[in-house]
Design a protein around this motif. Structure first.
Motif, PDB file in Angstrom:
ATOM      1  N   ARG A   1       0.763  -1.411   0.007  1.00  0.00           N
ATOM      2  CA  ARG A   1       0.082  -0.037   0.051  1.00  0.00           C
ATOM      3  C   ARG A   1       0.794   1.053  -0.223  1.00  0.00           C
ATOM      4  O   ARG A   1       0.372   2.272  -0.520  1.00  0.00           O
ATOM      5  N   ARG A   2       2.117   1.194   0.525  1.00  0.00           N
ATOM      6  CA  ARG A   2       3.099   2.594   0.491  1.00  0.00           C
ATOM      7  C   ARG A   2       3.291   2.790  -0.909  1.00  0.00           C
ATOM      8  O   ARG A   2       3.904   3.962  -1.089  1.00  0.00           O
ATOM      9  N   LEU A   3       3.438   1.974  -1.884  1.00  0.00           N
ATOM     10  CA  LEU A   3       3.761   2.293  -3.347  1.00  0.00           C
ATOM     11  C   LEU A   3       2.674   2.926  -4.020  1.00  0.00           C
ATOM     12  O   LEU A   3       1.429   2.925  -3.795  1.00  0.00           O
TER      13      LEU A   3
ATOM     14  N   GLY B   1      -0.407   1.337  -5.386  1.00  0.00           N
ATOM     15  CA  GLY B   1      -0.044  -0.114  -4.796  1.00  0.00           C
ATOM     16  C   GLY B   1      -1.202  -0.933  -4.603  1.00  0.00           C
ATOM     17  O   GLY B   1      -1.042  -2.232  -4.650  1.00  0.00           O
TER      18      GLY B   1
ATOM     19  N   ASP C   1      -1.863  15.237   5.013  1.00  0.00           N
ATOM     20  CA  ASP C   1      -1.612  13.980   5.592  1.00  0.00           C
ATOM     21  C   ASP C   1      -2.751  12.796   5.823  1.00  0.00           C
ATOM     22  O   ASP C   1      -3.649  13.366   6.750  1.00  0.00           O
TER      23      ASP C   1
ATOM     24  N   LEU D   1      -1.625   6.161   7.888  1.00  0.00           N
ATOM     25  CA  LEU D   1      -1.881   4.796   7.363  1.00  0.00           C
ATOM     26  C   LEU D   1      -2.488   3.739   8.255  1.00  0.00           C
ATOM     27  O   LEU D   1      -2.043   4.045   9.649  1.00  0.00           O
TER      28      LEU D   1
ATOM     29  N   ALA E   1       0.038  -1.589  10.493  1.00  0.00           N
ATOM     30  CA  ALA E   1       0.526  -2.556   9.661  1.00  0.00           C
ATOM     31  C   ALA E   1       0.102  -4.042  10.143  1.00  0.00           C
ATOM     32  O   ALA E   1      -0.343  -4.268  11.462  1.00  0.00           O
TER      33      ALA E   1
END
Length: 440
Positions: A94-96, A99, A219, A222, A225
């Motif tokens: 997801r960070r890509l 993603g 901002d 996220l 994890a």
């Protein structure tokens, strides 16, 4: 009238019958029966050849691979393995940039290794990936097009029903066909990922909604994890299936039929352990497996009879001689053949195309010096393009009907899937030019 002329006329009649809506198996059987009867003038010979084709179809040990892999695919679909695979891919990628699109391709690639049916992948990931992508600001057309485009991996990455059908029609090893599909399948998945990364970087308006692009610099925290334990729990079932099926197959420990049996049993155990299989769903899985398997077996029996009629008429030999004498050469024949398959993909389904063209083209390709394993991979990729092109585009229609939200038009899904067609044609060209990519 010569036998070759009669054969060519009957091929034309076959296309007309299919386009009029006749079942492909019935059309193949009727044309083959009429062809042998007319060419040889012997009704009893037609009956005898038809009975031989039917017996060979039922008695062939390799035909057992079809219901076993279909059963495995249905059991995997109802076990939420596809959703779990996407959840893990989403958490890791997801960070890509882009993603979630990459996660969809990655999940489809893994899911393809245990199903072998594009429609199953399209249906599963339309429910799982499209809502998640649209919620995170991806354009609906891109989201649906990505699901449809990456679903075709199920027809190339083994175990694949199209590879089985081609192997039976061209009399090639199913195991070798499976192994040969591995590198092209990985190239296809890699091409899809590269396309998503490039377009997300240089043309974000094609991927993301305008609202997302306006607020993307804000901002946004996220989500936490995914714990390692949960990742392992979600991935364990599909890893087990891949190790059983592909590991056993590539190591030579299982034949394709045995791999199908072991995979189906493992999928059943997973479904039972996850408590996703009750009597109603079990009956649904069995009836769907039986319906699909019997349909494919009937098609292959009819195609076997059709191949015998073509041989009696001398069509493959005559076309091969014509190609050799015309100066086209092997690559000229391949270009014309691929164009023909692409055009047929716009009006016929994948299995029908294979059943009609492979009995004619495979003997010619072999005569021109092609490796029939490589020729099969080229054929399957070309046939797969038809899953994404109008007006037939069965993967597109599957995604559209599964969405059923009224907000994503059929035309926008076709447009979203079009770049993936370009990637597929690029991989097809690579496989044609570099035979070493096919390791069967």
């Amino acid at each position: 009238m010569s036998s070759i002329t009669i054969g060519l006329i009957l091929i034309g009649v076959l296309f007309v019958l299919v386009l009029m809506g006749m079942r492909i198996a019935v059309a193949l059987m009727a044309v083959a029966f009429a062809g042998v009867w007319i060419i040889r003038g012997n009704f009893d010979l037609s009956m005898r050849l038809m009975s031989i084709a039917a017996y060979n179809g039922v008695a062939n040990y390799l035909f057992a691979t079809i219901p076993l892999f279909v059963l495995m695919g249905h059991l995997v679909s109802i076990s939420n393995v596809g959703k779990d695979t996407f959840d893990v891919a989403e958490a890791l990628l997801r960070r890509l940039l882009g993603g979630l699109g990459i996660a969809t391709v990655a999940a489809n690639t893994i899911f393809a290794a245990v199903t072998g049916v594009s429609i199953a992948s399209a249906a599963v990931f339309t429910k799982v990936a499209v809502p998640e992508m649209t919620r995170h600001g991806y354009r609906p057309s891109f989201s649906a097009g990505t699901v449809a485009g990456s679903s075709v991996l199920g027809m190339l990455i083994p175990p694949s029903l199209l590879l089985i059908i081609y192997g039976v029609l061209a009399e090639q090893s199913i195991g070798r066909m499976f192994i040969a599909g591995l590198v092209p399948g990985a190239l296809l998945a890699g091409g899809f990922v590269l396309w998503i990364m490039l377009v997300a970087k240089f043309a974000p308006g094609f991927v993301f909604t305008q609202e997302y692009l306006i607020r993307k610099n804000e901002d946004h925290p996220l989500p936490p994890a995914m714990p390692t334990g949960e990742i392992l729990r979600k991935l364990t079932p599909i890893i087990v299936l891949v190790l059983f099926v592909l590991g056993g197959l590539y190591s030579g420990f299982f034949t394709p039929t045995e791999a199908g049996g072991v995979g189906a049993f493992a999928a059943l155990v997973i479904a039972l352990l996850r408590r996703s299989l009750n009597l109603g769903k079990w009956w649904q899985v069995l009836t769907q497996t039986g319906s699909i398997s019997v349909g494919i077996l009937a098609l292959l029996v009819a195609a076997g009879f059709y191949s015998q009629m073509l041989a009696v008429a001398g069509i493959p030999s005559a076309i091969g001689t014509f190609v050799q004498n015309s100066g086209f050469g092997a690559m000229g024949f391949l270009v014309v053949y691929v164009i023909l398959v692409l055009l047929l993909g716009m009006i016929l389904d994948s299995s029908s195309i294979l059943l009609i063209v492979v009995p004619i083209a495979a003997p010619i390709a072999e005569r021109l010096g092609f490796d029939l394993i490589q020729f099969g991979i080229i054929t399957v990729i070309a046939v797969e393009v038809g899953l994404l092109t109008p007006p037939f585009g069965i993967s597109i229609f599957t995604v559209h009907s599964t969405l059923a939200d009224g907000r994503t038009s059929l035309e926008s899904i076709f447009a979203g899937a079009l770049p993936y067609v370009g990637v597929m044609l690029g991989v097809l060209t690579l496989v044609a030019v570099f035979p070493g990519l096919v390791i069967g």
